[in-house]
Write a protein that holds these residues in place. Structure first.
Motif, PDB file in Angstrom:
ATOM      1  N   UNK A 183       0.744  -1.324   0.112  1.00 14.63           N
ATOM      2  CA  UNK A 183      -0.017  -0.012  -0.110  1.00 14.63           C
ATOM      3  C   UNK A 183       1.048   1.146   0.166  1.00 14.63           C
ATOM      4  N   UNK A 184       2.011   1.146   0.735  1.00 17.58           N
ATOM      5  CA  UNK A 184       2.967   2.552   0.742  1.00 17.58           C
ATOM      6  C   UNK A 184       3.395   2.367  -0.558  1.00 17.58           C
ATOM      7  N   UNK A 185       3.848   1.575  -1.207  1.00 14.13           N
ATOM      8  CA  UNK A 185       4.429   1.707  -2.617  1.00 14.13           C
ATOM      9  C   UNK A 185       3.273   2.219  -3.648  1.00 14.13           C
ATOM     10  N   UNK A 186       2.033   1.721  -3.369  1.00 11.53           N
ATOM     11  CA  UNK A 186       1.096   2.286  -4.410  1.00 11.53           C
ATOM     12  C   UNK A 186       0.868   3.819  -4.171  1.00 11.53           C
ATOM     13  N   UNK A 187       0.866   4.274  -2.986  1.00  8.91           N
ATOM     14  CA  UNK A 187       0.951   5.604  -2.620  1.00  8.91           C
ATOM     15  C   UNK A 187       2.094   6.388  -3.307  1.00  8.91           C
ATOM     16  N   UNK A 188       3.358   5.931  -2.897  1.00  9.15           N
ATOM     17  CA  UNK A 188       4.419   6.307  -3.609  1.00  9.15           C
ATOM     18  C   UNK A 188       4.406   6.697  -4.840  1.00  9.15           C
ATOM     19  N   UNK A 189       3.888   5.738  -5.588  1.00  4.57           N
ATOM     20  CA  UNK A 189       3.947   5.771  -7.251  1.00  4.57           C
ATOM     21  C   UNK A 189       2.792   6.747  -7.433  1.00  4.57           C
ATOM     22  N   UNK A 190       1.509   6.683  -6.875  1.00  4.46           N
ATOM     23  CA  UNK A 190       0.595   7.729  -6.987  1.00  4.46           C
ATOM     24  C   UNK A 190       1.153   9.190  -7.099  1.00  4.46           C
ATOM     25  N   UNK A 191       1.849   9.238  -5.842  1.00  2.64           N
ATOM     26  CA  UNK A 191       2.373  10.881  -5.722  1.00  2.64           C
ATOM     27  C   UNK A 191       3.390  11.205  -6.482  1.00  2.64           C
ATOM     28  N   UNK A 192       4.082  10.170  -7.029  1.00  2.03           N
ATOM     29  CA  UNK A 192       5.433  10.539  -8.085  1.00  2.03           C
ATOM     30  C   UNK A 192       4.723  10.695  -9.501  1.00  2.03           C
ATOM     31  N   UNK A 193       3.783   9.972  -9.744  1.00  2.26           N
ATOM     32  CA  UNK A 193       3.012  10.199 -11.110  1.00  2.26           C
ATOM     33  C   UNK A 193       2.326  11.758 -11.063  1.00  2.26           C
ATOM     34  N   UNK A 194       1.561  11.825  -9.915  1.00  5.52           N
ATOM     35  CA  UNK A 194       0.977  13.187  -9.881  1.00  5.52           C
ATOM     36  C   UNK A 194       2.007  14.316 -10.070  1.00  5.52           C
ATOM     37  N   UNK A 195       3.107  14.084  -9.481  1.00  7.71           N
ATOM     38  CA  UNK A 195       3.983  15.413  -9.608  1.00  7.71           C
ATOM     39  C   UNK A 195       4.586  15.448 -10.995  1.00  7.71           C
ATOM     40  N   UNK A 196       4.840  14.145 -11.450  1.00  8.19           N
ATOM     41  CA  UNK A 196       4.916  14.435 -13.140  1.00  8.19           C
ATOM     42  C   UNK A 196       4.051  15.259 -13.868  1.00  8.19           C
ATOM     43  N   UNK A 197       2.583  14.460 -13.825  1.00  6.53           N
ATOM     44  CA  UNK A 197       1.490  14.942 -14.652  1.00  6.53           C
ATOM     45  C   UNK A 197       1.190  16.492 -14.422  1.00  6.53           C
ATOM     46  N   UNK A 198       1.223  16.650 -13.023  1.00  2.96           N
ATOM     47  CA  UNK A 198       1.109  18.265 -12.680  1.00  2.96           C
ATOM     48  C   UNK A 198       2.283  19.112 -13.152  1.00  2.96           C
ATOM     49  N   UNK A 199       3.369  18.516 -13.587  1.00  6.88           N
ATOM     50  CA  UNK A 199       4.664  19.405 -13.729  1.00  6.88           C
ATOM     51  C   UNK A 199       5.100  20.183 -12.476  1.00  6.88           C
ATOM     52  N   UNK A 200       5.186  19.173 -11.268  1.00  7.90           N
ATOM     53  CA  UNK A 200       5.656  19.954 -10.083  1.00  7.90           C
ATOM     54  C   UNK A 200       6.736  19.537  -9.657  1.00  7.90           C
ATOM     55  N   UNK A 201       7.373  19.000 -10.649  1.00  4.81           N
ATOM     56  CA  UNK A 201       8.987  18.460 -10.265  1.00  4.81           C
ATOM     57  C   UNK A 201       9.809  19.231  -9.493  1.00  4.81           C
ATOM     58  N   UNK A 202       9.515  20.537  -9.757  1.00  4.64           N
ATOM     59  CA  UNK A 202      10.657  21.663  -9.071  1.00  4.64           C
ATOM     60  C   UNK A 202      10.372  21.547  -7.518  1.00  4.64           C
ATOM     61  N   UNK A 203       9.362  20.979  -7.002  1.00  2.95           N
ATOM     62  CA  UNK A 203       9.026  20.738  -5.533  1.00  2.95           C
ATOM     63  C   UNK A 203      10.401  19.704  -5.110  1.00  2.95           C
ATOM     64  N   UNK A 204      10.686  18.808  -5.666  1.00  2.00           N
ATOM     65  CA  UNK A 204      11.885  18.099  -5.381  1.00  2.00           C
ATOM     66  C   UNK A 204      13.244  18.864  -5.212  1.00  2.00           C
ATOM     67  N   UNK A 205      13.208  19.878  -5.919  1.00  2.00           N
ATOM     68  CA  UNK A 205      14.543  20.742  -5.842  1.00  2.00           C
ATOM     69  C   UNK A 205      14.600  21.512  -4.360  1.00  2.00           C
ATOM     70  N   UNK A 206      13.696  21.430  -3.701  1.00  2.00           N
ATOM     71  CA  UNK A 206      13.904  21.784  -2.286  1.00  2.00           C
ATOM     72  C   UNK A 206      14.761  21.196  -1.330  1.00  2.00           C
ATOM     73  N   UNK A 207      14.886  19.704  -1.920  1.00  2.00           N
ATOM     74  CA  UNK A 207      15.720  18.866  -0.972  1.00  2.00           C
ATOM     75  C   UNK A 207      17.108  19.224  -1.771  1.00  2.00           C
ATOM     76  N   UNK A 208      18.042  20.027  -0.951  1.00  2.00           N
ATOM     77  CA  UNK A 208      19.319  20.450  -1.635  1.00  2.00           C
ATOM     78  C   UNK A 208      20.256  19.354  -1.838  1.00  2.00           C
ATOM     79  N   UNK A 209      21.502  19.485  -2.605  1.00  2.00           N
ATOM     80  CA  UNK A 209      22.286  18.464  -2.450  1.00  2.00           C
ATOM     81  C   UNK A 209      22.945  18.099  -1.162  1.00  2.00           C
ATOM     82  N   UNK A 210      23.056  19.337  -0.403  1.00  2.00           N
ATOM     83  CA  UNK A 210      23.575  19.173   1.019  1.00  2.00           C
ATOM     84  C   UNK A 210      22.956  18.341   1.789  1.00  2.00           C
ATOM     85  N   UNK A 211      21.743  18.606   1.735  1.00  2.00           N
ATOM     86  CA  UNK A 211      20.504  17.614   2.448  1.00  2.00           C
ATOM     87  C   UNK A 211      20.650  16.326   2.117  1.00  2.00           C
TER      88      UNK A 211
END
Length: 663
Positions: free
Chosen positions: A176-204
């Motif tokens: 179930x956790x895997x399903x929610x992870x996949x749905x969340x990842x796909x939603x980010x891609x469909x909605x073009x919200x990939x820039x949110x991932x950039x808030x986790x910096x390389x240092x972090x």
């Protein structure tokens, strides 16, 4: 009689004549509708890479439809030109990463508290999905140690359903956790919200991965020492308490076996680093460790010597698990929270790996399409008895070094893993757990990136502090706390950058019209009577009050230095607006207040190099008329020279006015 103040304006020009203002003025751009402005900003936010360009170039009809299919299915880009030479390279690399995926899959599933065969499943169906939807040539998908540890630490204790107590419920939670992870990842891609991932910096990411790898390696003491019980907590104090509280159960036989295998793996890793053309030695080492240790335990009947084995492993292709998803259960929110957190981490790591490899090979990877591919493969995996699949750097690096040409290497790996599931899983019955611990520990040493941390310490100490804080949070508290610390510190840094922007004094470089920072360029000289300041951020409600006070302090400090050295009195403050990308109503109000404050001190304000949005906002708010269009300049040099030659000195005189002449 009353004494009043009279202000007499005396020209400050040396020759008594005003210099003509530069002929080119800063124009106010034509007005734009709210809809067009919002549309432009939305397009730049969500579609910065103009993803539909290739589709729009094609004429309407069949060719455009094919372009749409190529966009949706990246495999159609390379399939038409696929050749036997590429197939040969992909087969070699696919078999190579399969030899790494089998022992790692079993090891990581054990780390997650799942059936070892589920780890093999996770390199089968998801790999086929990524081969069709993925845009990276080198990325090799599969389970990872960090994600496995997150599953064990978040799902087991919190749901009171540890793998030992209720393995069926625990497996359902993982799916179930895997399903929610996949749905969340796909939603980010469909909605073009990939820039949110950039808030986790390389240092972090460096600090988080290093801390998680440290915890994972320490937890392998259970396999090395043959401990019957172990804590579900991931913090260092809890792990050490669990180890030393069972000192009476320590066994030297599994420790000796695990230590020998660990040394063997490190030697092969060292050889491969010194001789890159011998990379296959370290790739084959984990599988060789599994084979040799399994044969050894079988021949000597290792159970007599207290060497724990993984036991029987079911063979066969993935059974469907769609009915096991807990979408309406008391544990649904727990699975969703675990899926979102692990989904973000796997995306951050996968995006970084894909981009680095693509830059090295000079091709482009679409981040949003990668998110859709990750989401699709994890949703498909959750329905076929797989837990979360990501893109481990070590396996992707092996795939690259083995000479992969396309994403088809993942399909070859999937076929090889399927053959293992069908025919070879019974052979793992006597595989010792100490061997799996040695493989995991050896892999984790490669995840701890000491060089990256040292580079952060040299380049940016704030980033280094973020890295260290994240590492300590993961190691001494928990992985959740480490993530919260990382995000919290990064958000605080962003807020400080916005709320306390940098302002610097500029001086003129002799023999040129360039104005540069005086604290950086020793030759830069201040213009007599003029203070030039640069604001290095947008001006908004969060920093408007600070900027007004900061400019006032700059003026006070400048006048104190003038009085100390007996220089020419200050007459004008020039604000370089080149780095001010936007301004809101609070920002325009700040400029209006600053204008009035400087007027009370008999000082003129001038703006240099304002952008189109700045001019539009200043015009609509009437601040442009208050400052005066003649005090808006194209360049800092124009503003400074004009102010130096033409700005007026306010001289205050005392005049006696008879009472009957007062109004």
């Amino acid at each position: 009689m009353v004494v009043v103040q009279q202000v007499i304006d005396v020209p400050a020009a040396d020759d008594g004549a005003r210099q003509r203002r530069p002929a080119v003025r800063v124009p106010v751009p034509p007005p734009r509708s709210l809809l067009s402005t919002a549309g432009a900003k939305l397009k730049e936010t969500l579609f910065p890479d103009d993803p539909f360009r290739a589709v729009a170039r094609e004429p309407a009809g069949r060719r455009r439809a094919l372009a749409v299919l190529r966009y949706l299915l990246p495999c159609l880009d390379w399939l038409p030109s696929y050749s036997f030479a590429k197939l040969r390279s992909d087969v070699v690399s696919g078999v190579t990463i399969a030899s790494l995926a089998v022992p790692q899959g079993i090891s990581y599933a054990r780390l997650a508290g799942l059936d070892p065969v589920i780890g093999l499943y996770s390199s089968f169906v998801p790999a086929l999905v990524y081969a069709a939807l993925g845009s990276s040539r080198e990325l090799a998908v599969g389970s990872t140690a960090v994600i496995s540890l997150l599953f064990a630490s978040m799902l087991g204790p919190a749901a009171a359903a540890s793998p030992v107590e209720d393995p069926a419920l625990y497996a359902s939670l993982a799916f179930t956790a895997t399903f929610f992870a996949g749905a969340f990842q796909a939603a980010l891609g469909v909605l073009r919200l990939g820039f949110l991932i950039d808030f986790l910096s390389h240092a972090a990411i460096v600090g988080f991965m290093g801390g998680a790898a440290t915890v994972v390696a320490l937890q392998q003491l259970r396999g090395f020492l043959g401990l019957p019980h172990f804590t579900h907590a991931t913090d260092l104090p809890a792990v050490m308490r669990s180890v030393f509280s069972q000192s009476g159960h320590w066994l030297w036989q599994p420790f000796l076996l695990g230590a020998c295998l660990f040394v063997f793996l490190q030697i092969t890793r060292y050889i491969s680093k010194r001789r890159p053309n011998l990379f296959w030695i370290s790739v084959a080492a984990p599988l060789a460790s599994i084979v040799v240790s399994t044969l050894l335990v079988y021949l000597i009947n290792g159970e007599k010597y207290s060497i724990q084995t993984i036991g029987s492993v079911k063979k066969g292709i993935n059974p469907l698990s769609i009915k096991s998803l807990l979408l309406s259960s008391p544990h649904t929110w727990l699975a969703a929270r675990t899926g979102i957190i692990t989904g973000i981490i796997s995306l951050a790591e996968g995006s970084a790996v894909a981009r680095s490899f693509a830059m090295a090979k000079n091709y482009h990877v679409d981040g949003n399409k990668e998110m859709i591919a990750f989401g699709a493969m994890n949703m498909a995996g959750s329905c076929t008895s797989c837990y979360l699949t990501a893109s481990p750097f070590s396996r992707s690096a092996v795939n690259r070094d083995a000479g992969c040409r396309t994403a088809a290497s993942n399909a070859v790996m999937a076929v090889a893993v399927a053959a293992t599931l069908l025919f070879l899983t019974p052979l793992f019955r006597h595989t010792p757990q100490a061997a799996l611990s040695a493989i995991i520990t050896s892999a984790m040493l490669g995840v701890i990136d000491v060089r990256a941390a040292a580079r952060l310490a040299r380049v940016d100490r704030v980033d280094f502090c973020v890295c260290v804080a994240t590492f300590l949070g993961v190691v001494f508290r928990s992985i959740d706390v480490g993530l919260v610390v990382a995000v919290g510190v990064l958000v605080l840094r962003i807020l400080l950058a916005v709320a306390r922007p940098r302002t610097t004094a500029l001086g003129k470089v002799p023999g040129s019209t360039a104005y540069r920072r005086m604290d950086q360029y020793a030759m830069a000289q201040a213009t007599p009577g003029v203070l030039v300041l640069r604001v290095d951020s947008p001006i908004c409600f969060a920093n408007a009050s600070y900027l007004r006070e900061r400019v006032s302090r700059w003026v006070d400090d400048h006048e104190d230095r003038i009085r100390a050295c007996g220089g020419e009195s200050l007459r004008c403050v020039v604000l370089d607006m080149g780095a001010v990308t936007s301004i809101d109503s609070s920002g325009t109000g700040m400029l209006e207040d600053l204008k009035r404050s400087l007027d009370r001190r008999s000082l003129q304000i001038a703006l240099a190099n304002p952008g189109s949005e700045i001019m539009r906002k200043l015009d609509k708010s009437k601040v442009l008329q208050i400052i005066g269009d003649e005090w808006i300049f194209l360049t800092v040099a124009d503003a400074s020279d004009y102010a130096h030659r033409n700005c007026k000195i306010a001289t205050t005189l005392q005049t006696v006015v008879p009472p009957d002449e007062m109004v």
